[in-house]
Design a protein around this motif. Structure first.
Motif, PDB file in Angstrom:
ATOM      1  N   PRO A  43      54.405  74.336  78.613  1.00  0.00           N
ATOM      2  CA  PRO A  43      54.721  75.301  79.718  1.00  0.00           C
ATOM      3  C   PRO A  43      54.687  76.508  79.386  1.00  0.00           C
ATOM      4  N   PRO A  44      53.796  77.273  78.999  1.00  0.00           N
ATOM      5  CA  PRO A  44      53.903  78.635  78.625  1.00  0.00           C
ATOM      6  C   PRO A  44      54.227  79.566  79.918  1.00  0.00           C
ATOM      7  N   CYS A  70      60.921  70.732  74.138  1.00  0.00           N
ATOM      8  CA  CYS A  70      61.005  72.142  74.150  1.00  0.00           C
ATOM      9  C   CYS A  70      62.039  72.400  72.715  1.00  0.00           C
ATOM     10  N   PHE A 115      63.074  70.531  69.533  1.00  0.00           N
ATOM     11  CA  PHE A 115      62.485  70.355  68.077  1.00  0.00           C
ATOM     12  C   PHE A 115      62.611  71.779  67.425  1.00  0.00           C
ATOM     13  N   GLY A 122      57.162  86.590  67.072  1.00  0.00           N
ATOM     14  CA  GLY A 122      57.787  86.562  68.339  1.00  0.00           C
ATOM     15  C   GLY A 122      56.944  87.359  69.553  1.00  0.00           C
TER      16      GLY A 122
HETATM   17  P1  ATP Z   1      58.460  83.837  71.967  1.00  0.00           P
HETATM   18  O1  ATP Z   1      59.172  82.969  71.083  1.00  0.00           O
HETATM   19  O2  ATP Z   1      57.243  84.293  71.323  1.00  0.00           O
HETATM   20  O3  ATP Z   1      59.194  84.827  72.605  1.00  0.00           O
HETATM   21  P2  ATP Z   1      58.687  82.160  74.305  1.00  0.00           P
HETATM   22  O4  ATP Z   1      59.361  80.908  73.805  1.00  0.00           O
HETATM   23  O5  ATP Z   1      59.267  82.933  75.194  1.00  0.00           O
HETATM   24  O6  ATP Z   1      57.746  82.914  73.185  1.00  0.00           O
HETATM   25  P3  ATP Z   1      56.874  80.537  75.905  1.00  0.00           P
HETATM   26  O7  ATP Z   1      55.939  81.127  76.893  1.00  0.00           O
HETATM   27  O8  ATP Z   1      58.345  80.413  77.010  1.00  0.00           O
HETATM   28  O9  ATP Z   1      57.257  81.550  74.919  1.00  0.00           O
HETATM   29  O10 ATP Z   1      56.995  79.320  75.230  1.00  0.00           O
HETATM   30  C1  ATP Z   1      56.028  78.081  75.660  1.00  0.00           C
HETATM   31  C2  ATP Z   1      56.508  76.896  74.934  1.00  0.00           C
HETATM   32  O11 ATP Z   1      56.217  77.227  73.529  1.00  0.00           O
HETATM   33  C3  ATP Z   1      58.137  76.572  75.082  1.00  0.00           C
HETATM   34  O12 ATP Z   1      58.230  75.235  75.297  1.00  0.00           O
HETATM   35  C4  ATP Z   1      58.694  77.077  73.682  1.00  0.00           C
HETATM   36  O13 ATP Z   1      59.639  76.379  73.285  1.00  0.00           O
HETATM   37  C5  ATP Z   1      57.494  76.866  72.836  1.00  0.00           C
HETATM   38  N1  ATP Z   1      57.612  77.794  71.617  1.00  0.00           N
HETATM   39  C6  ATP Z   1      57.444  78.867  71.540  1.00  0.00           C
HETATM   40  N2  ATP Z   1      57.808  79.700  70.453  1.00  0.00           N
HETATM   41  C7  ATP Z   1      57.659  78.637  69.699  1.00  0.00           C
HETATM   42  C8  ATP Z   1      57.794  78.298  68.136  1.00  0.00           C
HETATM   43  N3  ATP Z   1      57.988  79.463  67.295  1.00  0.00           N
HETATM   44  N4  ATP Z   1      57.487  77.081  67.695  1.00  0.00           N
HETATM   45  C9  ATP Z   1      57.439  76.098  68.476  1.00  0.00           C
HETATM   46  N5  ATP Z   1      57.481  76.124  69.827  1.00  0.00           N
HETATM   47  C10 ATP Z   1      57.399  77.393  70.361  1.00  0.00           C
END
Ligand code: ATP
Ligand code: MG
Length: 557
Positions: free
Chosen positions: A33-34, A230, A259, A270
């Motif tokens: 779910p991005p 998530c 996880f 990030g």
């Molecule tokens: P960022 O960490 O870059 O700010 P975000 O969490 O805001 O990314 P989302 O688009 O919300 O980005 O993430 C989509 C999915 O990817 C979510 O389920 C999130 O938990 C997972 N995710 C994000 N970063 C990581 C990571 N470093 N390792 C594993 N899963 C991740």
């Protein structure tokens, strides 16, 4: 690696096995779910590979869902790039591509349901006041003055919020849970806000938008997700996730399992930070090959297989750990080693003149393309009196243990002959402009070659007359590793040497390289033809990774 995975299951697989055994769920349905507010990075790859992999393993379904409930930062450019990256990684959502914004109507109805059930109320507190009322980790929160507003009044105000009667910030809808809960997320969280903003998918249809903690469980529920995987930062939100599911009376509740995120040591991962580098022009867009965005890794020359293997090696667990970039580099080397041709390219060229080789003569020599993979065949390389060699393969005054060219020393020219250095030319400022050698015709390399004369150094070369000058880019970490990723103000400590552009000479076969063609340049590393900057007959090569590695795969027991 595949085998190892099936032998020992990770904790999520064990939980799923249990759910299936106990009949909690009959099938498995996952999603990625991005939020379309930036490009994906290596961390997201972990989530994509985990979610799509689980669906495949359990013969279930996998959705790609854009969590596009916050119109301020979202753009359709990001939607397109994310689709491309997810597909490239090999996660197949088939026809299950969804947008959370398509559920706005349903979410609104669920909000009405909460109000009707006395589980949500409209509040007139400002964002500041809500914060003040919320309390702290050690102090309970205070009740909102609007907490006991009647259901009828709440319904009327919420509908008016939706109809655009109020400006941003005038009211919010809050869940009615418990202002004294030890979990701050449960202290009457805001679930809807007014925002007169145009949305990339729904345009101007809505002026109220649901908050993440309310929207996300509903998105999962609407799609029939069974296991909502998530990252750990949502662990404290799980009670709220479950509250939304319960109070909205969802009949087939999804289950959230957290996880640990994937972090790389000394690497900018990030989205927020990558975005900053893109916006301030430090890098050449989201796909700059120095970034660990998926688009950057792809452009650098990484393969989906190498990224999948990396994620597998990192493992899935609940404890936070950081991985080393060395391990990612190990994975691409291992992937490419048997697959690509090993050709000769001289990155920092210096002229080599073979004084006793007849002028005007050329010969074709045999060269094996990859000794580890006979299927890649062999080729002819042309040899003549003038060649290019690496600048660092000659030294006027060598230190001990330098076995390459220096006056009086003999080396092997890979696939060619032994040559002995007999002199060199210098320009007026003392720079070496050419090295002179003589060759020994009896040392022609090939299967029949035998000699008891020992030479300790072997160097590569290209023929000056028919090699081509191309641009080659060498990279270092964009971060200054000595200083660490961030300085005291939270700015990135940049490495000023993260990009070196070289004018290099390559074997003629390489002149035809097309976007994404990958090679090993002997002794120099693995390279990929840049998809953006290469032109027909004028490729630009990015170094994916050098050949040297300090990484060792941990011993498996
Ligand atoms: P960022 O960490 O870059 O700010 P975000 O969490 O805001 O990314 P989302 O688009 O919300 O980005 O993430 C989509 C999915 O990817 C979510 O389920 C999130 O938990 C997972 N995710 C994000 N970063 C990581 C990571 N470093 N390792 C594993 N899963 C991740
Ligand atoms: Mg996020």
């Amino acid at each position: 690696m595949e085998n190892r995975e099936t032998v020992s299951k990770n904790f999520i697989e064990r939980e799923i096995d249990k759910d299936l055994r106990e009949g909690v769920y009959e099938t498995v349905h996952t999603r990625f779910p991005p939020e379309p507010n930036g490009y994906l990075h290596i961390g997201h790859a972990k989530s994509i590979i985990l979610n799509s992999g689980i669906a495949k393993e359990y013969k279930g379904l996998f959705n790609l869902r854009f969590d596009d409930t916050n119109p301020t930062k979202e753009k359709s450019e990001f939607v397109e790039s994310i689709k491309e990256d997810v597909a490239w990684l090999g996660a197949d959502w088939e026809d299950r591509l969804f947008f959370a914004s398509d559920y706005f109507e349903k979410m609104y109805e669920y909000a009405l349901k909460l109000i009707e059930r006395g589980k949500a109320y409209v509040s007139a507190l400002s964002a500041e006041e809500i914060k003040e009322y919320r309390g702290t980790l050690t102090e309970p929160g205070k009740d909102d003055p609007d907490r006991d507003r009647s259901i009828g009044e709440n319904l009327r105000l919420f509908k008016e919020m939706k109809d655009g009667k109020y400006e941003d910030g005038k009211y919010v809808l809050r869940g009615k849970i418990d202002m004294k809960s030890p979990n701050i997320n449960m202290r009457d969280p805001v679930i809807y806000r007014i925002a007169h903003l145009s949305h990339q998918n729904t345009g101007d249809k809505w002026c109220i938008y649901p908050m993440y903690d309310f929207a996300h469980p509903l998105e999962d529920a609407i799609e029939g997700i069974t296991h909502s995987l998530c990252t750990l930062e949502f662990e404290d939100h799980r009670p709220l996730y479950d509250w939304v599911i319960r109070e909205c009376e969802i009949e087939t509740p999804p289950r959230q399992i957290e996880f640990a995120k994937l972090y790389l040591n000394n690497v900018v991962t990030g989205k927020r930070y990558i975005k900053r580098l893109v916006e301030d022009g430090t890098v050449d867009g989201w796909d700059d090959p120095r970034l660990v965005s998926i688009a950057g890794l792809r452009r650098r020359g990484y393969t989906p297989e190498s990224i999948r293997n990396f994620v597998t090696l990192c493992g899935i667990s609940k404890s936070q750990a950081t991985a080393e970039i060395d391990m990612l580099e190990y994975c691409i080397r291992e992937d490419l080693k048997p697959k690509v041709k090993r050709l000769m390219a001289v990155i920092h060229p210096l002229k080599l003149i073979i004084d006793n080789y007849p002028e005007g003569q050329t010969e074709e020599l045999d060269a094996v393309n990859n000794p580890e993979n006979p299927e890649l065949g062999s080729r002819k390389v042309t040899f003549s009196r003038e060649l290019w060699i690496e600048r660092e393969d000659f030294m006027e005054e060598p230190p001990k243990k330098y076995f390459r060219l220096f006056p009086g020393n003999e080396v092997r020219l890979m696939n060619a002959y032994f040559v002995k250095c007999v002199g060199f030319d210098k320009d007026d400022s003392g720079n070496i402009t050419a090295v002179h050698c003589t060759y020994d015709p009896l040392t022609k390399q090939g299967p029949e070659f035998k000699s008891d004369r020992k030479v300790k150094g072997t160097i590569h070369w290209v023929n000056a007359a028919d090699s081509a000058e191309v641009k080659v880019r060498l990279y270092e970490n964009i971060v200054d590793e000595e200083k660490g990723v961030y300085d005291e103000e939270g700015n990135i400590n940049l490495n000023p040497n993260s990009l070196e552009e070289c004018s290099s000479y390559v074997e003629k076969e390489l002149i035809e390289a097309k976007a994404f063609d990958r090679f090993q340049f002997v002794r120099n590393g693995f390279f990929c033809a840049d998809p953006k900057d290469s032109r027909e007959g004028a490729p630009v090569f990015n170094r994916i990774v050098s050949l040297k590695s300090s990484f060792k795969l941990p011993q498996q027991t």
